[in-house]
Design a protein around this motif. Structure first.
Motif, PDB file in Angstrom:
ATOM      1  N   ASP A  22       0.519  14.712   4.735  1.00 36.24           N
ATOM      2  CA  ASP A  22       1.295  15.111   5.832  1.00 36.24           C
ATOM      3  C   ASP A  22       0.853  14.186   7.169  1.00 36.24           C
ATOM      4  O   ASP A  22       0.194  13.867   7.082  1.00 36.24           O
ATOM      5  N   GLY A  23       2.462  14.191   7.435  1.00 33.65           N
ATOM      6  CA  GLY A  23       2.267  13.228   8.814  1.00 33.65           C
ATOM      7  C   GLY A  23       2.229  11.846   8.615  1.00 33.65           C
ATOM      8  O   GLY A  23       2.766  11.111   7.415  1.00 33.65           O
ATOM      9  N   VAL A  24       1.978  11.077   9.784  1.00 30.53           N
ATOM     10  CA  VAL A  24       1.764   9.642   9.427  1.00 30.53           C
ATOM     11  C   VAL A  24       0.525   9.101   9.361  1.00 30.53           C
ATOM     12  O   VAL A  24      -0.362   9.651  10.025  1.00 30.53           O
ATOM     13  N   SER A  25       0.004   8.122   8.666  1.00 34.19           N
ATOM     14  CA  SER A  25      -1.057   7.508   8.294  1.00 34.19           C
ATOM     15  C   SER A  25      -1.266   6.076   8.590  1.00 34.19           C
ATOM     16  O   SER A  25      -0.332   5.290   8.354  1.00 34.19           O
ATOM     17  N   ILE A  26      -2.367   5.734   9.100  1.00 35.32           N
ATOM     18  CA  ILE A  26      -2.858   4.180   9.213  1.00 35.32           C
ATOM     19  C   ILE A  26      -4.140   3.879   8.247  1.00 35.32           C
ATOM     20  O   ILE A  26      -4.858   4.724   8.490  1.00 35.32           O
ATOM     21  N   ILE A  27      -3.874   3.008   7.793  1.00 38.59           N
ATOM     22  CA  ILE A  27      -4.906   2.563   6.709  1.00 38.59           C
ATOM     23  C   ILE A  27      -5.525   1.174   7.115  1.00 38.59           C
ATOM     24  O   ILE A  27      -4.459   0.230   7.246  1.00 38.59           O
ATOM     25  N   VAL A  28      -6.634   1.318   7.686  1.00 37.85           N
ATOM     26  CA  VAL A  28      -7.336   0.032   8.472  1.00 37.85           C
ATOM     27  C   VAL A  28      -8.531  -0.313   7.491  1.00 37.85           C
ATOM     28  O   VAL A  28      -9.253   0.321   6.687  1.00 37.85           O
ATOM     29  N   GLY A  29      -8.898  -1.757   7.527  1.00 34.95           N
ATOM     30  CA  GLY A  29     -10.086  -2.030   7.053  1.00 34.95           C
ATOM     31  C   GLY A  29     -10.070  -3.638   6.718  1.00 34.95           C
ATOM     32  O   GLY A  29      -9.137  -4.254   7.375  1.00 34.95           O
ATOM     33  N   GLN A  30     -11.380  -3.970   6.591  1.00 38.66           N
ATOM     34  CA  GLN A  30     -11.462  -5.526   6.800  1.00 38.66           C
ATOM     35  C   GLN A  30     -10.783  -6.243   5.397  1.00 38.66           C
ATOM     36  O   GLN A  30     -10.274  -5.553   4.409  1.00 38.66           O
ATOM     37  N   SER A  31     -10.601  -7.473   5.415  1.00 37.03           N
ATOM     38  CA  SER A  31      -9.849  -8.182   4.359  1.00 37.03           C
ATOM     39  C   SER A  31     -10.798  -8.041   3.036  1.00 37.03           C
ATOM     40  O   SER A  31     -11.879  -7.981   3.022  1.00 37.03           O
ATOM     41  N   GLY A  32      -9.960  -7.787   2.070  1.00 39.54           N
ATOM     42  CA  GLY A  32     -10.349  -7.642   0.770  1.00 39.54           C
ATOM     43  C   GLY A  32     -11.203  -6.063   0.316  1.00 39.54           C
ATOM     44  O   GLY A  32     -11.855  -6.219  -0.875  1.00 39.54           O
ATOM     45  N   VAL A  33     -10.958  -5.154   1.094  1.00 44.99           N
ATOM     46  CA  VAL A  33     -11.342  -3.914   0.561  1.00 44.99           C
ATOM     47  C   VAL A  33     -10.679  -3.161  -0.131  1.00 44.99           C
ATOM     48  O   VAL A  33     -10.669  -1.987  -0.399  1.00 44.99           O
ATOM     49  N   GLY A  34      -9.341  -3.758  -0.340  1.00 47.45           N
ATOM     50  CA  GLY A  34      -8.441  -2.996  -1.263  1.00 47.45           C
ATOM     51  C   GLY A  34      -7.350  -2.035  -0.573  1.00 47.45           C
ATOM     52  O   GLY A  34      -6.874  -1.203  -1.215  1.00 47.45           O
ATOM     53  N   LYS A  35      -6.839  -2.359   0.403  1.00 52.73           N
ATOM     54  CA  LYS A  35      -6.049  -1.740   1.319  1.00 52.73           C
ATOM     55  C   LYS A  35      -4.849  -1.602   0.424  1.00 52.73           C
ATOM     56  O   LYS A  35      -3.971  -0.629   0.195  1.00 52.73           O
ATOM     57  N   SER A  36      -4.322  -2.861   0.361  1.00 46.80           N
ATOM     58  CA  SER A  36      -3.083  -2.984  -0.779  1.00 46.80           C
ATOM     59  C   SER A  36      -2.852  -2.245  -1.890  1.00 46.80           C
ATOM     60  O   SER A  36      -2.275  -1.515  -2.524  1.00 46.80           O
ATOM     61  N   SER A  37      -4.157  -2.445  -2.631  1.00 47.39           N
ATOM     62  CA  SER A  37      -4.422  -1.793  -3.934  1.00 47.39           C
ATOM     63  C   SER A  37      -4.494  -0.168  -3.709  1.00 47.39           C
ATOM     64  O   SER A  37      -3.758   0.401  -4.610  1.00 47.39           O
ATOM     65  N   LEU A  38      -5.267   0.004  -2.797  1.00 44.77           N
ATOM     66  CA  LEU A  38      -4.985   1.579  -2.552  1.00 44.77           C
ATOM     67  C   LEU A  38      -3.692   2.082  -2.385  1.00 44.77           C
ATOM     68  O   LEU A  38      -3.209   3.229  -2.924  1.00 44.77           O
ATOM     69  N   ILE A  39      -2.871   1.480  -1.621  1.00 49.28           N
ATOM     70  CA  ILE A  39      -1.593   1.794  -1.284  1.00 49.28           C
ATOM     71  C   ILE A  39      -0.713   1.790  -2.306  1.00 49.28           C
ATOM     72  O   ILE A  39      -0.001   2.706  -2.772  1.00 49.28           O
ATOM     73  N   ASN A  40      -0.702   0.592  -3.271  1.00 51.18           N
ATOM     74  CA  ASN A  40      -0.058   0.633  -4.479  1.00 51.18           C
ATOM     75  C   ASN A  40      -0.287   1.541  -5.340  1.00 51.18           C
ATOM     76  O   ASN A  40       0.464   2.226  -6.206  1.00 51.18           O
ATOM     77  N   GLY A  41      -1.502   2.100  -5.407  1.00 55.89           N
ATOM     78  CA  GLY A  41      -2.244   3.171  -6.405  1.00 55.89           C
ATOM     79  C   GLY A  41      -1.540   4.586  -6.131  1.00 55.89           C
ATOM     80  O   GLY A  41      -1.237   5.579  -6.806  1.00 55.89           O
ATOM     81  N   LEU A  42      -1.243   4.518  -4.489  1.00 61.41           N
ATOM     82  CA  LEU A  42      -0.832   5.896  -4.127  1.00 61.41           C
ATOM     83  C   LEU A  42       0.642   6.119  -4.345  1.00 61.41           C
ATOM     84  O   LEU A  42       1.177   7.188  -4.771  1.00 61.41           O
ATOM     85  N   LEU A  43       1.502   4.803  -4.222  1.00 62.72           N
ATOM     86  CA  LEU A  43       2.729   4.872  -4.678  1.00 62.72           C
ATOM     87  C   LEU A  43       3.311   4.752  -5.966  1.00 62.72           C
ATOM     88  O   LEU A  43       4.390   5.016  -6.383  1.00 62.72           O
ATOM     89  N   SER A  44       2.444   4.541  -6.971  1.00 62.63           N
ATOM     90  CA  SER A  44       2.457   4.489  -8.432  1.00 62.63           C
ATOM     91  C   SER A  44       3.569   3.552  -8.547  1.00 62.63           C
ATOM     92  O   SER A  44       3.403   2.318  -8.361  1.00 62.63           O
ATOM     93  N   ASP A  45       4.790   3.814  -9.111  1.00 65.48           N
ATOM     94  CA  ASP A  45       5.749   2.961  -9.275  1.00 65.48           C
ATOM     95  C   ASP A  45       6.656   2.274  -8.347  1.00 65.48           C
ATOM     96  O   ASP A  45       7.228   1.462  -8.237  1.00 65.48           O
ATOM     97  N   ASP A  46       6.559   2.810  -7.022  1.00 63.16           N
ATOM     98  CA  ASP A  46       7.165   2.177  -6.001  1.00 63.16           C
ATOM     99  C   ASP A  46       6.169   1.336  -5.199  1.00 63.16           C
ATOM    100  O   ASP A  46       5.520   1.847  -4.174  1.00 63.16           O
ATOM    101  N   ARG A  47       6.199   0.319  -5.719  1.00 65.62           N
ATOM    102  CA  ARG A  47       5.294  -0.675  -4.964  1.00 65.62           C
ATOM    103  C   ARG A  47       5.540  -1.055  -3.419  1.00 65.62           C
ATOM    104  O   ARG A  47       6.696  -1.278  -3.179  1.00 65.62           O
ATOM    105  N   GLN A  48       4.588  -1.348  -2.782  1.00 65.71           N
ATOM    106  CA  GLN A  48       4.953  -1.799  -1.330  1.00 65.71           C
ATOM    107  C   GLN A  48       5.439  -3.138  -1.306  1.00 65.71           C
ATOM    108  O   GLN A  48       5.166  -3.862  -2.294  1.00 65.71           O
ATOM    109  N   ARG A  49       6.022  -3.360  -0.333  1.00 63.04           N
ATOM    110  CA  ARG A  49       6.677  -4.835  -0.217  1.00 63.04           C
ATOM    111  C   ARG A  49       6.335  -5.334   1.179  1.00 63.04           C
ATOM    112  O   ARG A  49       5.938  -4.725   2.084  1.00 63.04           O
TER     113      ARG A  49
END
Length: 90
Positions: free
Chosen positions: A63-90
């Motif tokens: 629900d709502g808007v989310s902000i994902i923050v963290g140091q480099s290498g912690v897997g933010k992009s991987s986490l977002i891609n995992g949540l999006l499944s087939d709809d990969r972030q660009r």
């Protein structure tokens, strides 16, 4: 001192997400997450690589808007891609 009533804003709850739970970690990770839980934060230990607890992260973000923050290498992009499944972030 910051007073949200002065600015007409509301604060949404924050959560602490520890990614890469598939990697070995010492007990201090659990201790830190327990500390955050004790002071009222929701905490999730997950792995974008294996999918462990990704559903719990999705519930936090549904629900709502989310902000994902963290140091480099912690897997933010991987986490977002995992949540999006087939709809990969660009």
């Amino acid at each position: 001192m910051w007073d949200d009533q002065d600015y007409g804003t509301t604060f949404e709850p924050a959560a602490i997400v520890f990614n890469k739970a598939d990697l070995p970690a010492d007990e201090s990770v659990d201790e830190v997450l327990d500390d955050y839980t004790r002071i009222g934060y929701s905490t999730v230990r997950c792995s974008a690589k294996t999918g462990q607890n990704i559903d719990a992260v999705a519930v936090l973000l549904r629900d709502g808007v989310s902000i994902i923050v963290g140091q480099s290498g912690v897997g933010k992009s991987s986490l977002i891609n995992g949540l999006l499944s087939d709809d990969r972030q660009r």
